[in-house]
Write a protein that holds these residues in place. Structure first.
Motif, PDB file in Angstrom:
ATOM      1  N   GLY A  88      62.782  75.060 -39.730  1.00  0.00           N
ATOM      2  CA  GLY A  88      61.425  74.030 -39.402  1.00  0.00           C
ATOM      3  C   GLY A  88      60.597  73.749 -40.599  1.00  0.00           C
ATOM      4  N   ILE A  89      59.845  72.747 -40.535  1.00  0.00           N
ATOM      5  CA  ILE A  89      59.128  72.455 -41.532  1.00  0.00           C
ATOM      6  C   ILE A  89      57.499  72.314 -40.985  1.00  0.00           C
ATOM      7  CG2 ILE A  89      58.391  69.917 -42.629  1.00  0.00           C
ATOM      8  CD1 ILE A  89      61.210  69.283 -42.547  1.00  0.00           C
ATOM      9  N   VAL A  90      56.812  72.756 -41.958  1.00  0.00           N
ATOM     10  CA  VAL A  90      55.158  72.363 -41.752  1.00  0.00           C
ATOM     11  C   VAL A  90      54.729  71.593 -42.799  1.00  0.00           C
ATOM     12  CG1 VAL A  90      54.622  74.552 -43.111  1.00  0.00           C
ATOM     13  CG2 VAL A  90      53.116  73.590 -41.239  1.00  0.00           C
ATOM     14  N   LEU A  91      53.918  70.547 -42.087  1.00  0.00           N
ATOM     15  CA  LEU A  91      53.446  69.412 -43.022  1.00  0.00           C
ATOM     16  C   LEU A  91      51.974  69.696 -42.852  1.00  0.00           C
ATOM     17  CD1 LEU A  91      53.141  66.382 -44.134  1.00  0.00           C
ATOM     18  CD2 LEU A  91      53.402  65.864 -42.010  1.00  0.00           C
ATOM     19  N   ALA A 150      57.006  81.076 -34.646  1.00  0.00           N
ATOM     20  CA  ALA A 150      57.619  82.136 -34.070  1.00  0.00           C
ATOM     21  C   ALA A 150      58.718  81.413 -32.997  1.00  0.00           C
ATOM     22  CB  ALA A 150      57.036  83.061 -33.369  1.00  0.00           C
ATOM     23  N   ALA A 151      58.260  80.204 -32.459  1.00  0.00           N
ATOM     24  CA  ALA A 151      59.039  79.524 -31.251  1.00  0.00           C
ATOM     25  C   ALA A 151      60.312  79.031 -32.120  1.00  0.00           C
ATOM     26  CB  ALA A 151      58.017  78.449 -30.640  1.00  0.00           C
ATOM     27  N   ILE A 152      60.086  78.317 -33.210  1.00  0.00           N
ATOM     28  CA  ILE A 152      61.064  77.715 -33.992  1.00  0.00           C
ATOM     29  C   ILE A 152      62.118  78.676 -34.283  1.00  0.00           C
ATOM     30  CG2 ILE A 152      61.636  76.447 -36.361  1.00  0.00           C
ATOM     31  CD1 ILE A 152      58.842  75.238 -36.115  1.00  0.00           C
ATOM     32  N   ASP A 212      67.769  67.894 -35.609  1.00  0.00           N
ATOM     33  CA  ASP A 212      67.164  68.837 -34.695  1.00  0.00           C
ATOM     34  C   ASP A 212      66.050  69.497 -35.481  1.00  0.00           C
ATOM     35  OD1 ASP A 212      68.752  70.068 -36.568  1.00  0.00           O
ATOM     36  OD2 ASP A 212      69.374  71.626 -35.104  1.00  0.00           O
ATOM     37  N   VAL A 213      65.720  69.677 -36.598  1.00  0.00           N
ATOM     38  CA  VAL A 213      64.575  70.406 -37.007  1.00  0.00           C
ATOM     39  C   VAL A 213      63.116  69.768 -36.761  1.00  0.00           C
ATOM     40  CG1 VAL A 213      63.730  71.181 -39.344  1.00  0.00           C
ATOM     41  CG2 VAL A 213      66.170  71.037 -38.925  1.00  0.00           C
TER      42      VAL A 213
END
Ligand SMILES: Cc1ncc(COP(=O)(O)O)c(C=O)c1O
Length: 388
Positions: A166-169, A157-159, A112-113
């Motif tokens: 969450g993850i940022v790629l 912020a939404a996450i 779900d992430v």
């Protein structure tokens, strides 16, 4: 070659020689189309790579890979090039960068992430992440093609609100805008990620190809980003995409994750891939310096050619990589510029839409070719405008 002769890797191969290649770049289109699209370079390989692979072939050493040769060679290269100390214990060889990214995402997060990407960005990021069933958020770059604190914070912020983590790629440096993220930009990203509980994955496949005046900043040397995970490979900078291998690199906070990845594998990277990539990192320094010098000449030549043949188009002078981003919207072509240049001008660039909807109206030009081919390619693109 005498010591007085300068080696120009991008001026060595003729069009006829290149057209004999069986790789995607040279075979996807017919011979009447000049291919400046997918990220392969028109160079002869570095001699230490040829020697290492030839030696393996002669010994029949073509079985499964073994040991940490990739991580050790990368650690040596990272220290010499970027003064970055990597412990080979914190590395793990995988088949390729895209596979490595998906394996890391699956390892460090639940289904779900969501994953944040920064378009326009290398198109397969979206494809692979979506195929994993992950929700995707877009933190669109600034108009200058750089990381955008505002869109990043909105996505993060939404996450945080959804309480999933969450993850940022990121692509570091950035394909397709050719931006070398500065240390300040990466510190901004790292601070936001810490604030909102986001884990960073950094694709550093283009790292060695820095143009003069620009620097690569490894994410794992950025304050606050110690839990980031890097996926990298020698494949882009040494032209080895056909010899599959890549490397996951973590720091001490990611040791448990890398151990779990290791335990879940029997075999990963191709043995010949590791042999060739390790030879590149060990002994390819002088070769890559010669490539960078030729790319530097070409990026300026391409700027002049865009101004001459596509007047009005906006050229993003690349700070790194051999991929140039050109905004063709001011040309007001009646359709997708890449398609029009291909059909009417007989030259293949990558369509901007491959990098996300934000890339529509742009083309990406692969300038890792000879100045002669580059000049002819832009003449062909320009002929489309003259025929209007
Ligand atoms: C940013 C980026 N990541 C990954 C890849 C593909 O790497 P691999 O073939 O190792 O999956 C590319 C290829 O051009 C790329 O530009």
């Amino acid at each position: 070659m005498t010591s007085m002769q300068i080696f120009h890797p991008l001026q060595t191969l003729s069009l006829t020689q290149l057209q004999r290649r069986q790789s995607a770049k040279w075979q996807r289109y017919g011979k009447d189309i000049l291919p400046l699209w997918v990220a392969e370079m028109d160079v002869p390989l570095a001699q230490p790579i040829i020697d290492a692979v030839q030696n393996a072939m002669e010994m029949g050493d073509t079985g499964y890979g073994n040991g940490d040769a990739y991580g050790e060679a990368f650690a040596e290269f990272a220290l010499a090039r970027w003064n970055w100390t990597v412990d080979p214990v914190d590395t793990f060889a995988v088949i390729d960068v895209l596979t490595g990214i998906t394996e890391v995402i699956a390892q460090i997060s639940g289904e779900d992430v969501p994953v944040v990407i920064t378009p326009p960005v290398y198109g397969p990021f979206e494809k692979y992440v979506t195929r994993m069933g992950r929700k995707l958020l877009h933190a669109v770059l600034t108009p200058e093609g750089r990381l955008n604190p505002e869109t990043l914070e909105t996505a993060f912020a939404a996450i945080k609100k959804a309480r999933t983590g969450g993850i940022v790629l990121i692509s570091n440096p950035h394909n397709p805008t050719g931006v070398s993220h500065t240390r300040a930009e990466l510190e901004m990203l790292s601070a936001l990620a810490t604030t909102y509980g986001i884990r960073i994955i950094s694709d550093e496949i283009h790292a060695p190809l820095q143009m003069p005046g620009h620097e690569f900043t490894p994410i794992l040397t950025v304050t606050g980003a110690e839990s980031a995970i890097v996926v990298t490979s020698a494949s882009k900078s040494f032209n080895l995409a056909g010899l599959k291998a890549a490397l996951v690199v973590g720091g001490p906070p990611s040791r448990a994750d890398l151990n779990a990845l290791r335990e879940g594998h029997v075999h990963g990277a191709s043995h010949l891939g590791v042999i060739s990539h390790a030879a590149a990192y060990h002994s390819g320094g002088p070769w890559i310096d010669a490539v960078i010098a030729d790319l530097n000449t070409n990026r300026h030549l391409l700027g002049d050619l865009v101004a001459k043949h596509l007047p009005g188009a906006h050229y993003f002078l690349p700070e790194s990589t051999y991929l140039a981003w050109v905004d063709c919207r001011p040309l007001q072509l009646a359709g997708d510029p890449a398609q029009i240049f291909e059909e009417q001008g007989k030259v293949a660039f990558s369509p901007g839409s491959f990098f996300g909807d934000e890339g529509a109206g742009h083309v990406r030009i692969n300038f890792a070719t000879s100045p002669t081919i580059l000049t002819e390619a832009l003449r062909r693109a320009g002929s489309v405008l003259l025929a209007r």
